[in-house]
Design an enzyme around this catalytic site. Structure first.
Site, PDB file in Angstrom:
ATOM      1  N   SER A  92      57.948  -0.690  24.948  1.00 42.88           N
ATOM      2  CA  SER A  92      58.347   0.605  24.408  1.00 42.88           C
ATOM      3  C   SER A  92      57.799   0.842  23.009  1.00 42.88           C
ATOM      4  O   SER A  92      57.381  -0.078  22.319  1.00 42.88           O
ATOM      5  CB  SER A  92      59.873   0.704  24.398  1.00 42.88           C
ATOM      6  OG  SER A  92      60.371   0.752  25.704  1.00 42.88           O
ATOM      7  N   ARG A 339      51.616  -7.156  24.462  1.00 43.63           N
ATOM      8  CA  ARG A 339      50.849  -6.851  25.673  1.00 43.63           C
ATOM      9  C   ARG A 339      49.397  -6.622  25.289  1.00 43.63           C
ATOM     10  O   ARG A 339      49.099  -6.090  24.220  1.00 43.63           O
ATOM     11  CB  ARG A 339      51.403  -5.585  26.348  1.00 43.63           C
ATOM     12  CG  ARG A 339      50.738  -5.213  27.679  1.00 43.63           C
ATOM     13  CD  ARG A 339      51.015  -6.241  28.750  1.00 43.63           C
ATOM     14  NE  ARG A 339      50.664  -5.777  30.083  1.00 43.63           N
ATOM     15  CZ  ARG A 339      49.508  -6.030  30.694  1.00 43.63           C
ATOM     16  NH1 ARG A 339      48.564  -6.715  30.073  1.00 43.63           N
ATOM     17  NH2 ARG A 339      49.271  -5.594  31.910  1.00 43.63           N
ATOM     18  N   THR A 375      48.232   6.666  27.994  1.00 44.97           N
ATOM     19  CA  THR A 375      49.169   7.081  29.037  1.00 44.97           C
ATOM     20  C   THR A 375      48.734   8.379  29.699  1.00 44.97           C
ATOM     21  O   THR A 375      48.836   8.528  30.925  1.00 44.97           O
ATOM     22  CB  THR A 375      50.582   7.235  28.448  1.00 44.97           C
ATOM     23  OG1 THR A 375      50.982   6.004  27.831  1.00 44.97           O
ATOM     24  CG2 THR A 375      51.583   7.599  29.524  1.00 44.97           C
ATOM     25  N   CYS A 539      48.889 -17.236  21.859  1.00 41.81           N
ATOM     26  CA  CYS A 539      49.925 -16.743  22.765  1.00 41.81           C
ATOM     27  C   CYS A 539      51.117 -16.206  21.974  1.00 41.81           C
ATOM     28  O   CYS A 539      51.680 -16.921  21.144  1.00 41.81           O
ATOM     29  CB  CYS A 539      50.374 -17.850  23.719  1.00 41.81           C
ATOM     30  SG  CYS A 539      51.771 -17.371  24.761  1.00 41.81           S
ATOM     31  N   CYS A 573      56.800 -16.851  29.478  1.00 37.81           N
ATOM     32  CA  CYS A 573      55.723 -15.868  29.630  1.00 37.81           C
ATOM     33  C   CYS A 573      56.251 -14.436  29.661  1.00 37.81           C
ATOM     34  O   CYS A 573      57.170 -14.112  30.426  1.00 37.81           O
ATOM     35  CB  CYS A 573      54.944 -16.162  30.910  1.00 37.81           C
ATOM     36  SG  CYS A 573      53.561 -15.035  31.209  1.00 37.81           S
ATOM     37  N   CYS A 576      51.693 -10.899  29.058  1.00 33.64           N
ATOM     38  CA  CYS A 576      50.751 -10.133  28.232  1.00 33.64           C
ATOM     39  C   CYS A 576      49.309 -10.295  28.690  1.00 33.64           C
ATOM     40  O   CYS A 576      48.468  -9.477  28.375  1.00 33.64           O
ATOM     41  CB  CYS A 576      50.896 -10.522  26.758  1.00 33.64           C
ATOM     42  SG  CYS A 576      50.111 -12.088  26.305  1.00 33.64           S
ATOM     43  N   CYS A 579      46.126 -15.081  27.632  1.00 35.79           N
ATOM     44  CA  CYS A 579      45.548 -16.396  27.948  1.00 35.79           C
ATOM     45  C   CYS A 579      44.367 -16.272  28.894  1.00 35.79           C
ATOM     46  O   CYS A 579      43.318 -16.902  28.701  1.00 35.79           O
ATOM     47  CB  CYS A 579      46.613 -17.307  28.545  1.00 35.79           C
ATOM     48  SG  CYS A 579      47.485 -16.610  29.972  1.00 35.79           S
TER      49      CYS A 579
END
Length: 611
Positions: A92, A339, A375, A539, A573, A576, A579
């Site tokens: 968000s 993300r 979006t 990460c 996890c 995202c 990795c």
């Protein structure tokens, strides 16, 4: 919703109970190894199967049902969403351009439940030094007149309710694990959901349920950036044959409830400069949302070179800048997340259709980096794909051996405002990876966005993947980050706790290395010996660790190297995908875990939306 869930439960029970009793026993030592060839999967036939319940997937589903109403031709539409509820995996805090929404739902503002309640009131850009915040002009593409600051998780959940009202079957908690192909592998015929109830050794627990086949005339992949099925389809059909490698950024963000004196509803601020050095592409933002909330974060291009860089630590450091510390003083942090997002632009968009299906939204990569928005383009791409799919399946009585032809989607996409939106800014992000460098890229972007506006005969190209931009540790200077200073900055695990991420206990690790101890040892050797254990810093959820081990696990024959072993904390996890994108050895594959696992960002939104 309960009726829909009941129907799916009934479908999944077909041929299942006997299979489960045959293969499973309560004793974990007597569990049988799972063999997918031995399991008879339940199946269901649908017209369109959409993988991913985000803005693109739900826009496609809504458009299909609108066309059904207009023509009287029925289509069965299923949306599979890996999150436990629609919106739970959507991060968000975003500014949305309502152009596509206006086309999809012209009367959306008349709906009493719509979540676009905070229009933007101002937009500005600042250049940060370590202590100063200097106002600078921003490109016209970054103007936000007529836009809205939203919780994208809430927007997605709202679109989900509209889709269900129209008759779309939305199934949260079901991950698309693999593609179904025709016998000759030349077309896609649907999706298989993931098997659940397996332990880490791939043995069947008492709760085992085989994945289900959704056989579809058209399969639309709307998984977001770097989705696992999208990656499979791109490779299988060579969709990137005539496009550049996709490039990405990692967005790390938080939501804060700020002191009333610092809250300016509708204000949008973007930043450049500190804490990043002049060699690293990225920037920050502050969005003053509704209900006294502020979204802030930092995006860093994953083409960064220094393996010692930590996106999370850079963001934590940024909050101690005087501009941010004043904003957050007496505030409360209520949400955290991260993300990856597409940054490659027009030249990195692959062929978006394949026999039997298409890529929509960020599965293809429609983010306008100059606008810092995607979006609107994602939603429009879903609508265009829906139109092409509807025409194809209602004009053909049976699916041909070659699969449904979705080429009309690509042609309509290229003649739409999505394409012109991206074409105008196609050179801005790639200009930072030319001999011009960061400062030259800033200068070029200013000229192109203000004057040229993409009307040039040249196109800069993304020549290599983000992973290949990584330099060896011996070529770089280690970065020393300050310790956390609560409440402004905290350790990583404290932040991860705010994501409410959860994965079923004792399930297969969904972050896959090639099998065998030799492959694991090779990974540890390269990533610790040459790249200083990059993933341990990169990460944003503390999933990966390269730890010292004096025992057998640190031996090469057991998958270690020079006393170091590789630990994957997959339960942390937050999906995202960094990795899979950034690891220099390119030997980690992100796959879907059991459906419903992962972050629960919608829970954070619920908590933060109270007055």
């Amino acid at each position: 919703m309960s009726a829909i869930r009941g129907r799916l439960k009934a479908i999944r029970s077909l041929n299942f109970n006997s299979t489960r009793r045959l293969h499973c026993t309560p004793n974990r030592w007597e569990r049988q190894l799972f063999n997918p060839d031995d399991v008879e999967r339940p199946s269901d036939d649908v017209d369109v199967c959409i993988v991913g319940g985000g803005p693109a997937g739900l826009s496609a589903a809504i458009k299909l049902k609108q066309l059904e109403q207009q023509t009287g031709k029925e289509v069965r539409v299923v949306v599979l969403e890996k999150g436990g509820e629609v919106g739970s995996h959507i991060l968000s805090g975003a500014v949305i351009e309502p152009r596509a929404l206006n086309e999809l739902l012209p009367n959306w503002s008349e709906r009493p439940d719509h979540p676009l309640t905070q229009p933007t009131t101002s937009s500005s850009m600042r250049f940060l030094t370590k202590r100063m915040s200097i106002p600078i002009p921003h490109p016209p593409q970054m103007g936000n007149k007529g836009n809205y600051i939203v919780s994208l998780s809430r927007v997605t959940a709202w679109l989900g309710t509209i889709a269900e009202e129209l008759g779309v079957e939305v199934y949260p908690g079901f991950s698309g694990a693999s593609l179904l192909y025709s016998d000759d592998k030349k077309s896609v015929r649907g999706v298989v959901t993931n098997d659940v109830g397996l332990d880490k050794q791939l043995r069947m627990k008492e709760s085992f349920e085989p994945g289900m086949e959704f056989r579809a005339k058209v399969t639309l992949l709307a998984e977001g950036a770097h989705g696992s099925l999208s990656k499979t389809a791109i490779n299988h059909f060579n969709l990137r044959e005539h496009s550049d490698p996709q490039t990405y950024g990692i967005g790390v963000k938080e939501a804060w409830r700020v002191d009333e004196s610092q809250y300016r509803p509708g204000e949008v601020v973007h930043t450049m400069g500190w804490p990043l050095d002049y060699k690293t592409y990225g920037g920050g933002w502050v969005y003053h949302m509704a209900d006294g909330l502020v979204s802030l974060g930092l995006v860093i291009g994953l083409d960064y070179a220094n393996p010692y860089l930590s996106p999370y630590q850079e963001f934590q450091r940024m909050k101690h800048h005087p501009y941010f510390s004043k904003l957050l003083s007496n505030g409360e942090r209520v949400a955290y997340g991260a993300r990856t997002l597409n940054e490659g632009g027009l030249q990195s968009i692959p062929r978006v259709h394949f026999p039997g299906g298409a890529l929509i939204g960020c599965s293809a990569g429609f983010v306008n980096v100059a606008k810092i928005k995607g979006t609107h383009n994602a939603m429009k791409s879903g609508m265009l794909a829906a139109e092409a799919a509807f025409d194809a399946i209602t004009s053909e009585s049976e699916v041909s051996e070659q699969g449904v032809d979705m080429s009309k989607y690509e042609s309509s996409l290229k003649s739409s405002w999505v394409w012109s939106d991206l074409k105008e800014v196609r050179n801005l992000r790639p200009s930072f990876n030319t001999p011009l460098g960061i400062w030259g890229g800033i200068a070029y972007s200013g000229v192109d966005s203000l004057i040229l506006k993409g009307r040039t005969p040249w196109t800069f190209h993304n020549k290599v993947s983000d992973a290949k931009h990584t330099k060896r540790a011996s070529e770089c200077k280690p970065i020393k980050y300050p310790p956390p200073q609560p409440p402004l900055s905290t350790d990583l695990l404290t932040s991860v706790a705010l994501t409410a991420t959860n994965h079923a206990e004792d399930q297969p690790i969904h972050l896959r290395l090639p099998p065998g101890t030799a492959a694991r040892a090779a990974h540890v050797k390269a990533n610790t010996g040459e790249y200083a254990g990059l993933l341990g810093r990169a990460c944003p959820a503390a999933v990966y660790e390269y730890v010292e081990d004096d025992g057998k696990d640190g031996l090469e024959e057991n998958g270690g190297w020079m006393g170091k072993k590789f630990v994957i904390n997959s339960q942390n996890c937050i999906h995202c995908k960094l990795c899979d994108i950034k690891v220099p050895t390119q030997d980690i594959t992100w796959t879907v875990p059991e459906g419903g696992g992962g972050p629960k960002y919608s829970k954070s939104v619920t908590l933060t939306s109270s007055p």
